[in-house]
Design a protein around this motif. Sequence first.
Motif, PDB file in Angstrom:
ATOM      1  N   ILE A 134      28.021  33.148  31.961  1.00 47.05           N
ATOM      2  CA  ILE A 134      27.744  32.812  30.461  1.00 47.05           C
ATOM      3  C   ILE A 134      29.598  32.950  29.497  1.00 47.05           C
ATOM      4  O   ILE A 134      28.757  33.093  28.377  1.00 47.05           O
ATOM      5  CB  ILE A 134      26.651  34.277  30.126  1.00 47.05           C
ATOM      6  CG1 ILE A 134      27.439  35.569  30.221  1.00 47.05           C
ATOM      7  CG2 ILE A 134      25.359  34.231  29.904  1.00 47.05           C
ATOM      8  CD1 ILE A 134      26.903  36.779  29.242  1.00 47.05           C
ATOM      9  N   ALA A 135      30.088  33.067  30.299  1.00 55.51           N
ATOM     10  CA  ALA A 135      31.370  33.146  29.573  1.00 55.51           C
ATOM     11  C   ALA A 135      31.756  32.393  29.107  1.00 55.51           C
ATOM     12  O   ALA A 135      31.414  30.828  29.330  1.00 55.51           O
ATOM     13  CB  ALA A 135      32.458  33.586  30.431  1.00 55.51           C
ATOM     14  N   ILE A 189      27.052  38.344  49.097  1.00 56.45           N
ATOM     15  CA  ILE A 189      25.620  38.900  49.049  1.00 56.45           C
ATOM     16  C   ILE A 189      25.904  38.973  46.731  1.00 56.45           C
ATOM     17  O   ILE A 189      25.922  39.426  46.277  1.00 56.45           O
ATOM     18  CB  ILE A 189      25.345  40.426  49.297  1.00 56.45           C
ATOM     19  CG1 ILE A 189      25.705  40.268  50.582  1.00 56.45           C
ATOM     20  CG2 ILE A 189      23.204  41.200  49.303  1.00 56.45           C
ATOM     21  CD1 ILE A 189      26.184  41.841  51.269  1.00 56.45           C
ATOM     22  N   ASP A 190      24.366  38.590  46.081  1.00 55.63           N
ATOM     23  CA  ASP A 190      24.380  38.750  45.037  1.00 55.63           C
ATOM     24  C   ASP A 190      22.562  38.988  44.898  1.00 55.63           C
ATOM     25  O   ASP A 190      21.407  37.932  45.526  1.00 55.63           O
ATOM     26  CB  ASP A 190      24.538  37.130  44.419  1.00 55.63           C
ATOM     27  CG  ASP A 190      24.396  37.536  42.646  1.00 55.63           C
ATOM     28  OD1 ASP A 190      25.901  37.734  42.237  1.00 55.63           O
ATOM     29  OD2 ASP A 190      23.681  37.797  42.295  1.00 55.63           O
ATOM     30  N   GLY A 247      34.782  30.906  28.778  1.00 55.70           N
ATOM     31  CA  GLY A 247      35.254  30.058  29.403  1.00 55.70           C
ATOM     32  C   GLY A 247      36.563  29.717  29.345  1.00 55.70           C
ATOM     33  O   GLY A 247      37.131  29.104  29.773  1.00 55.70           O
ATOM     34  N   ILE A 251      32.655  34.865  39.395  1.00 53.01           N
ATOM     35  CA  ILE A 251      34.491  34.718  39.092  1.00 53.01           C
ATOM     36  C   ILE A 251      34.579  35.410  41.155  1.00 53.01           C
ATOM     37  O   ILE A 251      35.830  34.519  41.397  1.00 53.01           O
ATOM     38  CB  ILE A 251      34.642  34.107  38.416  1.00 53.01           C
ATOM     39  CG1 ILE A 251      36.287  33.735  39.139  1.00 53.01           C
ATOM     40  CG2 ILE A 251      34.914  35.932  37.505  1.00 53.01           C
ATOM     41  CD1 ILE A 251      36.291  31.865  37.722  1.00 53.01           C
ATOM     42  N   GLU A 295      19.177  42.703  47.549  1.00 53.96           N
ATOM     43  CA  GLU A 295      20.149  43.449  45.654  1.00 53.96           C
ATOM     44  C   GLU A 295      20.330  44.728  47.008  1.00 53.96           C
ATOM     45  O   GLU A 295      19.664  45.309  47.752  1.00 53.96           O
ATOM     46  CB  GLU A 295      19.244  44.199  44.621  1.00 53.96           C
ATOM     47  CG  GLU A 295      19.500  45.331  44.250  1.00 53.96           C
ATOM     48  CD  GLU A 295      18.863  45.748  43.444  1.00 53.96           C
ATOM     49  OE1 GLU A 295      17.211  44.642  42.962  1.00 53.96           O
ATOM     50  OE2 GLU A 295      19.224  46.560  41.739  1.00 53.96           O
ATOM     51  N   ALA A 304      24.873  34.434  37.957  1.00 54.49           N
ATOM     52  CA  ALA A 304      23.684  35.450  37.432  1.00 54.49           C
ATOM     53  C   ALA A 304      24.456  35.872  36.397  1.00 54.49           C
ATOM     54  O   ALA A 304      23.470  36.532  35.411  1.00 54.49           O
ATOM     55  CB  ALA A 304      22.973  35.647  38.331  1.00 54.49           C
ATOM     56  N   GLY A 337      26.913  38.876  25.407  1.00 50.90           N
ATOM     57  CA  GLY A 337      26.191  39.894  26.814  1.00 50.90           C
ATOM     58  C   GLY A 337      27.500  40.945  27.008  1.00 50.90           C
ATOM     59  O   GLY A 337      28.521  41.563  25.619  1.00 50.90           O
ATOM     60  N   GLY A 354      34.032  37.110  42.995  1.00 51.19           N
ATOM     61  CA  GLY A 354      33.076  37.488  44.548  1.00 51.19           C
ATOM     62  C   GLY A 354      33.477  35.685  45.038  1.00 51.19           C
ATOM     63  O   GLY A 354      34.064  36.262  46.628  1.00 51.19           O
ATOM     64  N   SER A 383      30.125  35.584  34.426  1.00 47.97           N
ATOM     65  CA  SER A 383      31.251  34.843  34.597  1.00 47.97           C
ATOM     66  C   SER A 383      29.898  33.193  34.505  1.00 47.97           C
ATOM     67  O   SER A 383      30.562  32.384  34.188  1.00 47.97           O
ATOM     68  CB  SER A 383      31.012  33.950  36.346  1.00 47.97           C
ATOM     69  OG  SER A 383      31.863  35.251  36.498  1.00 47.97           O
ATOM     70  N   THR A 399      31.522  42.923  40.911  1.00 51.01           N
ATOM     71  CA  THR A 399      30.103  43.163  40.553  1.00 51.01           C
ATOM     72  C   THR A 399      30.238  43.435  38.996  1.00 51.01           C
ATOM     73  O   THR A 399      29.053  43.112  38.462  1.00 51.01           O
ATOM     74  CB  THR A 399      29.297  44.755  41.171  1.00 51.01           C
ATOM     75  OG1 THR A 399      29.591  45.596  41.042  1.00 51.01           O
ATOM     76  CG2 THR A 399      28.155  44.340  42.292  1.00 51.01           C
ATOM     77  N   ASP A 441      37.606  43.818  36.539  1.00 46.43           N
ATOM     78  CA  ASP A 441      38.341  43.382  35.651  1.00 46.43           C
ATOM     79  C   ASP A 441      38.806  43.690  34.384  1.00 46.43           C
ATOM     80  O   ASP A 441      38.951  42.968  33.072  1.00 46.43           O
ATOM     81  CB  ASP A 441      38.160  42.112  35.833  1.00 46.43           C
ATOM     82  CG  ASP A 441      37.067  41.563  34.809  1.00 46.43           C
ATOM     83  OD1 ASP A 441      35.814  42.635  34.526  1.00 46.43           O
ATOM     84  OD2 ASP A 441      36.836  40.112  35.356  1.00 46.43           O
ATOM     85  N   HIS A 472      38.163  40.367  31.270  1.00 42.47           N
ATOM     86  CA  HIS A 472      39.232  39.908  31.030  1.00 42.47           C
ATOM     87  C   HIS A 472      39.260  39.042  32.034  1.00 42.47           C
ATOM     88  O   HIS A 472      39.888  37.653  31.448  1.00 42.47           O
ATOM     89  CB  HIS A 472      40.854  40.246  31.268  1.00 42.47           C
ATOM     90  CG  HIS A 472      41.078  41.652  30.207  1.00 42.47           C
ATOM     91  ND1 HIS A 472      41.954  41.371  29.692  1.00 42.47           N
ATOM     92  CD2 HIS A 472      41.014  42.694  30.883  1.00 42.47           C
ATOM     93  CE1 HIS A 472      42.244  42.857  28.892  1.00 42.47           C
ATOM     94  NE2 HIS A 472      41.928  43.242  29.797  1.00 42.47           N
ATOM     95  N   GLY A 473      38.015  38.504  32.772  1.00 39.59           N
ATOM     96  CA  GLY A 473      38.037  37.813  34.293  1.00 39.59           C
ATOM     97  C   GLY A 473      37.523  36.384  34.198  1.00 39.59           C
ATOM     98  O   GLY A 473      37.741  36.450  35.452  1.00 39.59           O
TER      99      GLY A 473
END
Length: 448
Positions: A55-56, A43-44, A58, A16, A182, A50, A374, A18, A53, A214, A398, A401-402
């Motif tokens: 798996i949250a 860059i990820d 939401g 979220i 990476e 992944a 997670g 980046g 963000s 990250t 964050d 919280h993010g």
Amino acid sequence: MAFPEGVKYAVVGAGIHGLSTAYHLAASLRASGRGSGEDVLIIDKTAIAAGASGIACGVVRNNYFQPAMRELMAQCVEVWESDPKAYSYHPVGYMQISPESMHEDVGTIYEQQKAIGYESTFIEGEADSMTYMKGLFDDWQAKGITSVLHEKKGGYANNTASMYGLATKAEAEGVRILTGVEVTGFEFASDGGAVTAIQTDKGKINCEYVVIATGPWVSRFWDFLDLPRSISIKGRDGQQHDDVAMWKYWCLEEGTLGVDPNMHKTNDGAMPPVLHVDSNAPLYADEDGSLITEEMWGIYYKPDFNFGGIQGGAAPYVVDQNPYEVAIDPYGPDSPDFIVGDNFINMWCSALAHCQKRFEGQIRYYKNTDPSGGLGCFTPDSFPVFDVFRENAYVIADSNHGYKMIGVGKLVAQEIMGESSKLLEPFRFSRYAEGKLHPVSSSPFPWS
Ligand SMILES: Cc1cc2nc3c(=O)[nH]c(=O)nc-3n(C[C@H](O)[C@H](O)[C@H](O)COP(=O)(O)OP(=O)(O)OC[C@H]3O[C@@H](n4cnc5c(N)ncnc54)[C@H](O)[C@@H]3O)c2cc1C
């Protein structure tokens, strides 16, 4: 995409923060005539969404005891509302349903929401709370609830879909997204100050500015920047606390009851607000009536077609492991097994049944096969750190919280463009040394 030799702005992490930072930075560069999205590279090491963000749960809410968090969340909700379709955002509202021990704190939140024009209703007293809840759900039966804060804004968004919505916006601005690469370290200027290049497993990328977004991997990047693993904090009591670990980890337990999401609608057939219930009423197992806890407990839940049922979670637990080992890859194949266990399933499903009769006897539909939950990486006071280190490295940490903080990237972009943000000011790293800590609430959750 050919492997880039260099870029002006490198953003590490396609979650979220980046994606949001890159998108807003690109838009600001274009609007100001100072550049374009082609100056921005994400860059990820894996893929878009992944990390956390993707798996949250939401949930998007304003309900925070800390004024600075509430003001920031109000800005974030505006960003969610600016394009609900692209962000897969469901503005169903949010409810904080609480026992007497939290009544006063939540009352303060309500007063301050009024002051900032954030629409909410506050119901006080056990009888009136019950009437209000039964007006929404005729099977409401939770005991010992003495206040209900009903936020009319907020709700939830679909985790992966919203990340792709953001990525589409960023790419439309010309941002490049490099996945499967990476970051393994940084190179610094000869005076030991600013970052001059990013080292990756595929080669070096020169850069003028780096944004570190990250998520739970942040401690690894903290090490790359050669920042201290433990710090001194001036407490709210004025006392100095030395040697406090900079990062700690909590496991978030979440899951899904695999029933038809339509079974959890309001009396008038609408999709309900996200419900968050904290309680100190004794909690008994739905299946056999045995006592689960007499301590304070809390759950949150919502019907969710994306997860395919009633999705939600309970209070997280501290991960008793060396965070620096865990931090290597909290979501990777070699990461410890953080999938939720039987205690969570029994507790969460029983708590659902404690709140609403429709959930009695439903535990058998719990989706035991789907991995859930997670790791979250938390700062010493469990609130975010948004700050620049080593002259040109913006760290967005964050403190878990993010997902809801879609607007932070917009403010970070604004700061990178040279305009400092009042909303981000209370989240500087210097607050630990200066003792400018955020107030602490009586919620059982580390993020309220
Ligand atoms: C189970 C769970 C439920 C949650 N529910 C909510 C919720 O309902 N509402 C809410 O507001 N928040 C929620 N959160 C918190 C929220 O998900 C996180 O705070 C937020 O998603 C973090 O976003 P991010 O962009 O910082 O990191 P992430 O989304 O984790 O993205 C970081 C990215 O960095 C990449 N990366 C890591 N290391 C490297 C490297 N060395 N090189 C290159 N790339 C790298 C990863 O691959 C990843 O894609 C939840 C968290 C969890 C774990």
